[in-house]
Scaffold this active site. Structure first.
Site, PDB file in Angstrom:
ATOM      1  N   HIS A  82       0.852  -1.193   0.000  1.00  0.00           N
ATOM      2  CA  HIS A  82       0.000   0.000   0.000  1.00  0.00           C
ATOM      3  C   HIS A  82       0.881   1.233   0.000  1.00  0.00           C
ATOM      4  O   HIS A  82       1.920   1.266   0.653  1.00  0.00           O
ATOM      5  CB  HIS A  82      -0.903   0.014   1.238  1.00  0.00           C
ATOM      6  CG  HIS A  82      -2.066   0.948   1.087  1.00  0.00           C
ATOM      7  ND1 HIS A  82      -3.247   0.576   0.482  1.00  0.00           N
ATOM      8  CD2 HIS A  82      -2.235   2.239   1.437  1.00  0.00           C
ATOM      9  CE1 HIS A  82      -4.086   1.584   0.478  1.00  0.00           C
ATOM     10  NE2 HIS A  82      -3.490   2.628   1.052  1.00  0.00           N
ATOM     11  N   ASP A 161     -13.297   3.629   7.577  1.00  0.00           N
ATOM     12  CA  ASP A 161     -12.308   4.300   6.716  1.00  0.00           C
ATOM     13  C   ASP A 161     -12.977   4.851   5.469  1.00  0.00           C
ATOM     14  O   ASP A 161     -12.644   5.940   5.009  1.00  0.00           O
ATOM     15  CB  ASP A 161     -11.164   3.355   6.337  1.00  0.00           C
ATOM     16  CG  ASP A 161     -10.127   4.072   5.470  1.00  0.00           C
ATOM     17  OD1 ASP A 161      -9.680   5.156   5.895  1.00  0.00           O
ATOM     18  OD2 ASP A 161      -9.808   3.600   4.375  1.00  0.00           O
ATOM     19  N   ARG A 168     -12.017  13.289   4.566  1.00  0.00           N
ATOM     20  CA  ARG A 168     -10.657  13.874   4.604  1.00  0.00           C
ATOM     21  C   ARG A 168     -10.283  14.446   3.246  1.00  0.00           C
ATOM     22  O   ARG A 168      -9.635  15.492   3.149  1.00  0.00           O
ATOM     23  CB  ARG A 168      -9.641  12.798   5.021  1.00  0.00           C
ATOM     24  CG  ARG A 168      -9.722  12.439   6.494  1.00  0.00           C
ATOM     25  CD  ARG A 168      -8.928  11.178   6.798  1.00  0.00           C
ATOM     26  NE  ARG A 168      -7.535  11.318   6.449  1.00  0.00           N
ATOM     27  CZ  ARG A 168      -6.778  10.337   5.932  1.00  0.00           C
ATOM     28  NH1 ARG A 168      -7.303   9.144   5.705  1.00  0.00           N
ATOM     29  NH2 ARG A 168      -5.520  10.543   5.663  1.00  0.00           N
ATOM     30  N   SER A 183      -6.078   4.870   8.628  1.00  0.00           N
ATOM     31  CA  SER A 183      -6.745   4.572   7.356  1.00  0.00           C
ATOM     32  C   SER A 183      -6.094   3.373   6.667  1.00  0.00           C
ATOM     33  O   SER A 183      -6.771   2.404   6.299  1.00  0.00           O
ATOM     34  CB  SER A 183      -6.658   5.819   6.462  1.00  0.00           C
ATOM     35  OG  SER A 183      -6.972   5.514   5.129  1.00  0.00           O
ATOM     36  N   LYS A 187      -7.534  -0.915   6.884  1.00  0.00           N
ATOM     37  CA  LYS A 187      -7.906  -1.650   5.654  1.00  0.00           C
ATOM     38  C   LYS A 187      -7.025  -2.876   5.478  1.00  0.00           C
ATOM     39  O   LYS A 187      -7.477  -3.943   5.154  1.00  0.00           O
ATOM     40  CB  LYS A 187      -7.639  -0.777   4.422  1.00  0.00           C
ATOM     41  CG  LYS A 187      -8.659   0.254   4.120  1.00  0.00           C
ATOM     42  CD  LYS A 187      -8.503   0.781   2.694  1.00  0.00           C
ATOM     43  CE  LYS A 187      -7.341   1.726   2.505  1.00  0.00           C
ATOM     44  NZ  LYS A 187      -7.544   3.086   2.950  1.00  0.00           N
TER      45      LYS A 187
HETATM   46  N1  URA Z   1      -3.928   5.793   1.458  1.00  0.00           N
HETATM   47  C1  URA Z   1      -4.918   5.442   2.319  1.00  0.00           C
HETATM   48  O1  URA Z   1      -5.523   4.383   2.171  1.00  0.00           O
HETATM   49  N2  URA Z   1      -5.212   6.259   3.313  1.00  0.00           N
HETATM   50  C2  URA Z   1      -4.573   7.437   3.529  1.00  0.00           C
HETATM   51  O2  URA Z   1      -4.894   8.125   4.466  1.00  0.00           O
HETATM   52  C3  URA Z   1      -3.541   7.806   2.626  1.00  0.00           C
HETATM   53  C4  URA Z   1      -3.235   6.974   1.595  1.00  0.00           C
END
Ligand code: URA
Length: 437
Positions: A82, A161, A168, A183, A187
């Site tokens: 990620h 999220d 956000r 966040s 996930k």
């Molecule tokens: N990617 C995400 O999933 N969340 C964030 O806050 C920033 C990048």
């Protein structure tokens, strides 16, 4: 407990308890807390920060806002990567199929565009028919069938999220290490993975502009993942100019297809190989990073990554013909070159401005409910260190409406700095590595 008291406590620099954070996150998930109160709390959090204990409580509450997958029935390591987000940051589209093609499972839950950055889900949706909203049953089926599935947060997985992310994006509250950690890690920990490779961006196009802030965020996320029993590494990587040459959803899919065809070798392909290598290493598929890089390069040169991508697209409802013929992707009606105002070398590119220019053309959201235009974007012809002659195109804008074309053009012109001499020092693609032991 009253939400307004929790907002005031954070506004005044106080530390919320685990119960208070759970109350807030539960209220977010159920819809009991309205968007305006959530937005106020997000802003207070961005300005005041969170302690390590608060971040742990936030991540835990967000993780348990939905289901936590158990994929132990699948024979093999489950690995994912990620990114914290950047401009032209499209590595997932290459890495997920490349790693799955080598026999590991990649259950990837991604996000949409955030602020000036593009999101994997929006990019995937530019492929005609591609469905990122699979049910959990379908997600498992696709994963078992081809080793990879790419979806967004659902009502079942980290729904808190999904809500907070969208808020956000449009309330200027992205750049908080605590909120980014909550966040991403909620996930990712919900995915049922064994291994997580984090790509933490730093530079003018990243949320963490300063390297020390990126390192701090990386440490927070690695610590959170390790505490939850995962093997985690974070690579601090460069986002001081767009990654690759294409910015914009369909354009980025196109560039990834060229990378997987082996037709493009650039910073994008290099980073895809580097991140895949770490997934192979922590997923026990190889013994060294060098071996991991060779395996990743092999998945690309043999065409296996591209074949896997075609398979994923087909299984998720997309048109696999697009992968063989990127002309089938959405195309903007018009293009316009941005000419260089001078002769010299590209000294720097204010990367966030390129991302904002793409948003202004319709590639990003300014309000939660905005839809995006998958076809618009920018193709860069010049990157840092390149020589340029006055009047030569710096980049080409792809657009469908000229309503804000001049604004986008101006942003791009101002983003490029041209100097008579080439930059003295090259910025490395990988600035550092945290964790991974
Ligand atoms: N990617 C995400 O999933 N969340 C964030 O806050 C920033 C990048």
């Amino acid at each position: 407990m009253r939400i307004v008291d929790l907002i005031r406590k954070k506004r005044d620099g106080g530390e919320l308890t685990r119960e208070e954070i759970k109350f807030l996150v539960d209220g977010c998930t159920s819809g009991a807390v309205p968007d305006y109160q959530l937005s106020a709390w997000l802003m207070a959090t961005l300005l005041r920060g969170m302690t390590r204990a608060e971040i742990a409580a936030l991540t835990e509450a967000m993780l348990h806002s939905g289901e936590v997958l158990n994929l132990s029935a699948l024979p093999g390591k489950k690995v994912d990567k990620h990114s914290t987000g950047g401009v032209g940051d499209k590595t997932s589209l290459v890495i997920a199929p490349a790693v799955a093609a080598a026999g590991l499972y990649v259950p990837m839950i991604s996000g949409r565009g955030l602020g000036h950055t593009g999101g994997t889900l929006d990019k995937l949706e530019s492929i005609p028919g591609f469905n990122v909203n699979l049910s959990l049953g379908e997600f498992r089926r696709v994963l078992a069938a081809c080793g990879c599935a790419l979806i967004g947060q659902t009502a079942e997985i980290a729904p808190a999220d999904k809500k907070l992310y969208a808020l956000r994006d449009v309330t200027g509250t992205v750049e908080s290490p605590a909120l980014i950690c909550g966040s991403i890690m909620s996930k990712k920990l919900a995915e049922g993975i064994d291994v997580l490779v984090l790509d933490v961006k730093t530079g003018s196009g990243a949320f963490m502009k300063r390297e020390e802030d990126a390192v701090h965020l990386a440490e927070l996320m690695v610590e959170t993942g390790v505490r939850m029993g995962k093997r985690v590494v974070a690579l601090i990587t460069d986002m001081d100019q767009p990654l690759g040459r294409y910015v914009g959803h369909a354009l980025e899919v196109e560039e990834c297809i060229y990378v997987m065809r082996g037709e493009v070798r650039n910073d994008l392909s290099e980073l895809c190989i580097e991140l895949s290598a770490w997934m192979f290493l922590l997923g026990d598929r190889v013994a060294t990073i060098e071996e991991g890089k060779q395996l990743a390069a092999q998945m690309i040169s043999s065409g296996k990554a591209l074949a896997k991508f075609r398979e994923i697209v087909g299984l998720q409802g997309g048109d696999p013909a697009t992968i063989d013929d990127p002309r089938l992707l959405p195309k903007a009606q018009s293009t316009r070159d941005v000419a260089s105002p001078g002769t010299g070398f590209i000294a720097s590119i204010a990367c966030e401005q390129i991302g904002v220019a793409s948003c202004v053309l319709g590639g990003g959201r300014e309000k939660k409910e905005d839809s995006i235009d998958p076809a618009v974007g920018i193709v860069l012809h010049k990157k840092r260190g390149d020589r340029v002659v006055s009047g030569e195109p710096l980049c080409t804008i792809h657009y469908n409406s000229d309503a804000r074309l001049d604004e986008a053009r101006r942003l791009i012109e101002l983003a490029y700095r041209i100097e008579p001499e080439p930059p003295r020092r090259a910025r490395p693609l990988v600035h550092g590595i945290i964790g991974g032991k």
